[in-house]
Design a protein around this motif. Structure first.
Motif, PDB file in Angstrom:
ATOM      1  N   SER A  39       0.838  -1.194   0.000  1.00 29.08           N
ATOM      2  CA  SER A  39       0.000   0.000   0.000  1.00 29.08           C
ATOM      3  C   SER A  39       0.873   1.245   0.000  1.00 29.08           C
ATOM      4  O   SER A  39       1.878   1.310   0.703  1.00 29.08           O
ATOM      5  N   MET A  40       0.473   2.243  -0.801  1.00 24.16           N
ATOM      6  CA  MET A  40       1.183   3.517  -0.883  1.00 24.16           C
ATOM      7  C   MET A  40       0.346   4.564  -0.173  1.00 24.16           C
ATOM      8  O   MET A  40      -0.824   4.754  -0.500  1.00 24.16           O
ATOM      9  N   GLN A  41       0.949   5.246   0.808  1.00 23.88           N
ATOM     10  CA  GLN A  41       0.180   6.134   1.667  1.00 23.88           C
ATOM     11  C   GLN A  41       0.927   7.435   1.918  1.00 23.88           C
ATOM     12  O   GLN A  41       2.136   7.520   1.710  1.00 23.88           O
ATOM     13  N   PRO A  42       0.187   8.447   2.397  1.00 28.07           N
ATOM     14  CA  PRO A  42       0.851   9.690   2.833  1.00 28.07           C
ATOM     15  C   PRO A  42       1.477   9.476   4.197  1.00 28.07           C
ATOM     16  O   PRO A  42       1.416   8.381   4.770  1.00 28.07           O
ATOM     17  N   THR A  43       2.061  10.528   4.747  1.00 29.90           N
ATOM     18  CA  THR A  43       2.781  10.437   6.008  1.00 29.90           C
ATOM     19  C   THR A  43       1.949   9.803   7.119  1.00 29.90           C
ATOM     20  O   THR A  43       0.730  10.000   7.209  1.00 29.90           O
ATOM     21  N   ASP A  44       2.627   9.043   7.969  1.00 33.74           N
ATOM     22  CA  ASP A  44       1.999   8.231   9.016  1.00 33.74           C
ATOM     23  C   ASP A  44       1.200   9.013  10.043  1.00 33.74           C
ATOM     24  O   ASP A  44       0.357   8.446  10.727  1.00 33.74           O
ATOM     25  N   ASN A  45       1.488  10.298  10.197  1.00 37.72           N
ATOM     26  CA  ASN A  45       0.880  11.063  11.289  1.00 37.72           C
ATOM     27  C   ASN A  45      -0.644  11.013  11.285  1.00 37.72           C
ATOM     28  O   ASN A  45      -1.278  11.134  12.336  1.00 37.72           O
ATOM     29  N   PHE A  46      -1.230  10.834  10.101  1.00 41.04           N
ATOM     30  CA  PHE A  46      -2.687  10.824  10.007  1.00 41.04           C
ATOM     31  C   PHE A  46      -3.315   9.588  10.654  1.00 41.04           C
ATOM     32  O   PHE A  46      -4.530   9.546  10.830  1.00 41.04           O
ATOM     33  N   GLY A  98      -8.296   4.293   9.044  1.00 40.59           N
ATOM     34  CA  GLY A  98      -8.383   4.183   7.595  1.00 40.59           C
ATOM     35  C   GLY A  98      -8.133   5.462   6.831  1.00 40.59           C
ATOM     36  O   GLY A  98      -8.243   5.470   5.598  1.00 40.59           O
ATOM     37  N   MET A  99      -7.779   6.555   7.521  1.00 42.85           N
ATOM     38  CA  MET A  99      -7.619   7.832   6.827  1.00 42.85           C
ATOM     39  C   MET A  99      -6.520   7.782   5.777  1.00 42.85           C
ATOM     40  O   MET A  99      -6.609   8.454   4.741  1.00 42.85           O
ATOM     41  N   THR A 100      -5.473   7.010   6.018  1.00 45.34           N
ATOM     42  CA  THR A 100      -4.359   6.962   5.066  1.00 45.34           C
ATOM     43  C   THR A 100      -4.558   5.919   3.973  1.00 45.34           C
ATOM     44  O   THR A 100      -3.716   5.781   3.083  1.00 45.34           O
ATOM     45  N   GLU A 101      -5.664   5.181   4.038  1.00 41.81           N
ATOM     46  CA  GLU A 101      -5.932   4.139   3.034  1.00 41.81           C
ATOM     47  C   GLU A 101      -6.504   4.806   1.784  1.00 41.81           C
ATOM     48  O   GLU A 101      -7.695   5.104   1.704  1.00 41.81           O
ATOM     49  N   LEU A 102      -5.661   5.031   0.784  1.00 42.49           N
ATOM     50  CA  LEU A 102      -6.070   5.732  -0.430  1.00 42.49           C
ATOM     51  C   LEU A 102      -6.401   4.780  -1.580  1.00 42.49           C
ATOM     52  O   LEU A 102      -6.761   5.231  -2.670  1.00 42.49           O
ATOM     53  N   GLY A 103      -6.251   3.493  -1.355  1.00 33.70           N
ATOM     54  CA  GLY A 103      -6.535   2.524  -2.407  1.00 33.70           C
ATOM     55  C   GLY A 103      -5.437   2.408  -3.440  1.00 33.70           C
ATOM     56  O   GLY A 103      -5.669   1.865  -4.538  1.00 33.70           O
ATOM     57  N   LEU A 104      -4.242   2.897  -3.126  1.00 33.28           N
ATOM     58  CA  LEU A 104      -3.123   2.845  -4.063  1.00 33.28           C
ATOM     59  C   LEU A 104      -2.167   1.724  -3.662  1.00 33.28           C
ATOM     60  O   LEU A 104      -1.924   1.499  -2.473  1.00 33.28           O
ATOM     61  N   SER A 105      -1.627   1.042  -4.660  1.00 33.29           N
ATOM     62  CA  SER A 105      -0.727  -0.081  -4.422  1.00 33.29           C
ATOM     63  C   SER A 105       0.486  -0.003  -5.331  1.00 33.29           C
ATOM     64  O   SER A 105       0.374   0.381  -6.506  1.00 33.29           O
ATOM     65  N   ILE A 106       1.637  -0.374  -4.800  1.00 30.94           N
ATOM     66  CA  ILE A 106       2.867  -0.374  -5.576  1.00 30.94           C
ATOM     67  C   ILE A 106       2.781  -1.358  -6.741  1.00 30.94           C
ATOM     68  O   ILE A 106       3.512  -1.241  -7.732  1.00 30.94           O
ATOM     69  N   TYR A 107       1.859  -2.308  -6.662  1.00 29.90           N
ATOM     70  CA  TYR A 107       1.732  -3.317  -7.708  1.00 29.90           C
ATOM     71  C   TYR A 107       0.990  -2.809  -8.937  1.00 29.90           C
ATOM     72  O   TYR A 107       1.096  -3.408 -10.012  1.00 29.90           O
ATOM     73  N   ARG A 108       0.258  -1.705  -8.803  1.00 30.34           N
ATOM     74  CA  ARG A 108      -0.489  -1.215  -9.968  1.00 30.34           C
ATOM     75  C   ARG A 108      -0.423   0.302 -10.157  1.00 30.34           C
ATOM     76  O   ARG A 108      -0.777   0.812 -11.222  1.00 30.34           O
ATOM     77  N   ASP A 109       0.052   1.038  -9.146  1.00 33.30           N
ATOM     78  CA  ASP A 109       0.052   2.499  -9.225  1.00 33.30           C
ATOM     79  C   ASP A 109       1.476   3.040  -9.160  1.00 33.30           C
ATOM     80  O   ASP A 109       2.423   2.331  -8.814  1.00 33.30           O
ATOM     81  N   SER A 110       1.615   4.321  -9.492  1.00 29.57           N
ATOM     82  CA  SER A 110       2.924   4.984  -9.469  1.00 29.57           C
ATOM     83  C   SER A 110       2.994   5.966  -8.305  1.00 29.57           C
ATOM     84  O   SER A 110       1.971   6.333  -7.706  1.00 29.57           O
TER      85      SER A 110
END
Length: 378
Positions: A275-282, A288-300
Motif C-alpha cells: 500500500s502507498m500512503q501519505p505520512t503516518d501522522n494521520f 483508515g484515513m491513510t488508506e487511499l486505495g493505491l498499491s505499488i503493484y499497480r500504481d505509481s
C-alpha cells in the motif's frame, strides 16, 4: 509537476509489528487499526516493484537526492538476509544517478554487534528512540509484558556507538514527555555521548489529545528547559534539529521543519502489503484515513503525489486556521502540522493542539535572540 517537485522521502515499513508497547505510539495506540491486516514482514516482491517506481518518479520530476527510512513497527526485527538484499536493491537507485540517504528508526532493543556492522556497511544512519533518563523513558516505553526498556536500549546505543569509527552515525529520537525536567534529560543524553538529538512532539490532535502533564510541568516548559540547557552548553557539535529549525524560523530565515505547519510534507509511506500512503501522522486522526486505495503493484508514486488527500501534506501552509489570524508567529507556524489540527467536527480547520508549546518556545527563542543582539551591539 515542475522540476524538483515530487516525493523526496520514502518511509519503508519493513516490519509491521513491534517488540515494545509504548503508551504514546500513534501506530498501535492511535485511531488506525490497518496494521492488523498486513503481513508482519515486507516481502521481497514489494521492494522489487518499489525500486523501479522510485527511480521513475525521481527522474521524471528532477529529484536527485532522496531519503530512504526503514521503519516499522520495529525494523530490526527484519531477517538480516532480507535487509542485506534490500540494501542491494536500493543500490540500483544510486546507480540511476539518484543519491540515497539511508536511515533507520529503531527502539534499539535488538541492536547488537551484527546489526551495527550491517548498518555501518551500508551507511545507514541510526536513530534510536530514547526519551531521556530511566524515569522518563520507562514511563512510556515498555515491552509487551509492561517492563521498562531503558537498560536494553542503552545497551543497543552503546553497541552502535562502538562502530562510529566504521562510519556508523548514531543519534537519538526523544518524544517530549514532561515526566522529568528538561535540563536533566539533556544532561543525561549528553552524558551518554549523544551529539545528534531529535526531539519529537507527541502525535496528538483533538480526537487523540495530549495526556495531562504530571505536576503541571507542561510540554512547553520541557521544551524550553531543554533549549536553555543546549544553549548554555554552547557546543557546536551538538545538533538538535527541532531547535535549529525554530531559531531559523524566528530569525526570519527559511525553515523546513515538518513539526511546524509551513513545510510541505513530501513523504510517501510504503506498507508491507505494498500500500502507498501519505505520512503516518494521520493514523492518529481516524481509522483508515491513510488508506487511499493505491498499491505499488499497480500504481505509481506520481499517482500518490497527485492524490487529493496527499495535497493536504503538500499544501498545508495554505490552510490557515481562522483562530490563528493575528498571531505574531503565524508566518512561522501556519497553524501547526495539519495532522495535529484534526477534530471529528471541524476536520483540519483547528489550530494545532501543540499551540501552547510552539508559541511558548518561539517566544522564548525570540527573547534569547533579542538579548544576544543587544549584547553584540553593546
Amino acid at each position: 509537476m515542475g522540476a524538483g517537485s515530487g516525493i523526496d522521502t520514502f518511509i519503508i515499513k519493513t516490519v509491521e509489528w513491534c517488540n515494545l508497547n509504548c503508551s504514546y505510539c500513534y501506530f498501535y495506540h492511535g485511531q488506525d487499526s490497518s496494521f492488523e491486516n498486513r503481513p508482519r514482514f515486507m516481502p521481497r516482491k514489494t521492494v522489487d516493484h518499489a525500486v523501479p517506481k522510485i527511480i521513475e518518479h525521481c527522474l521524471a520530476n528532477g529529484i536527485s537526492d532522496i531519503h530512504l527510512t526503514l521503519h516499522g513497527g520495529e525494523p530490526l526485527l527484519q531477517p538480516k538476509n532480507d535487509y542485506v538484499w534490500m540494501m542491494s536493491q536500493f543500490d540500483k537507485i544510486d546507480a540511476a544517478g539518484i543519491t540515497t540517504h539511508r536511515k533507520i528508526t529503531t527502539n534499539g532493543v535488538t541492536l547488537n554487534d551484527e546489526w551495527a556492522e550491517l548498518l555501518a556497511r551500508f551507511l545507514v544512519k541510526v536513530g534510536i528512540s530514547l526519551d531521556g533518563t530511566r524515569k522518563v523513558h520507562d514511563s512510556a516505553r515498555v515491552d509487551l509484558a509492561g517492563r521498562g526498556s531503558y537498560d536494553r536500549v542503552i545497551r543497543g546505543l552503546k553497541t552502535a556507538q562502538k562502530f562510529g569509527d566504521k562510519g556508523l552515525k548514531v543519534g537519538t529520537i526523544s518524544v517530549l514527555n514532561p515526566f522529568e525536567n528538561g535540563s536533566v534529560i539533556y544532561e543525561h543524553l549528553r552524558g551518554l555521548g549523544v551529539k545528534t538529538i531529535n526531539l519529537v512532539l507527541p502525535e496528538a490532535n483533538y480526537v487523540q489529545p495530549l495526556e495531562a502533564p504530571p505536576d503541571g510541568y507542561a510540554h512547553k516548559d520541557l521544551a524550553i528547559d531543554i533549549f536553555d540547557a543546549w544553549i548554555q552548553e554552547d557546543n557546536a557539535e551538538v545538533s538538535i534539529r527541532f531547535f535549529q529549525d525554530a531559531i531559523r524560523a524566528v530569525a526570519g530565515l527559511p525553515s523546513y521543519s515538518d513539526q511546524f505547519g509551513f513545510a510541505p510534507v513530501n513523504v510517501a509511506v510504503l506498507e508491507t502489503d505494498g500500500s502507498m500512503q501519505p505520512t503516518d501522522n494521520f493514523r492518529a486522526c481516524a481509522d483508515g484515513m491513510t488508506e487511499l486505495g493505491l498499491s505499488i503493484y499497480r500504481d505509481s508514486f506520481d499517482d500518490l503525489y497527485n492524490h487529493e488527500f496527499f495535497q493536504l501534506c503538500r499544501d498545508q501552509q495554505l490552510l490557515v486556521p481562522e483562530e490563528c489570524s493575528g498571531c505574531k508567529f503565524l508566518d512561522i507556524c501556519g497553524g501547526g502540522r495539519i495532522s495535529t489540527r484534526y477534530s471529528e467536527k471541524d476536520g483540519f480547520s483547528r489550530k494545532t493542539v501543540h499551540c501552547e508549546t510552539l508559541y511558548g518556545l518561539f517566544e522564548h527563542i525570540e527573547t534569547v535572540l533579542d538579548k544576544r543582539r543587544q549584547e553584540a551591539a553593546a
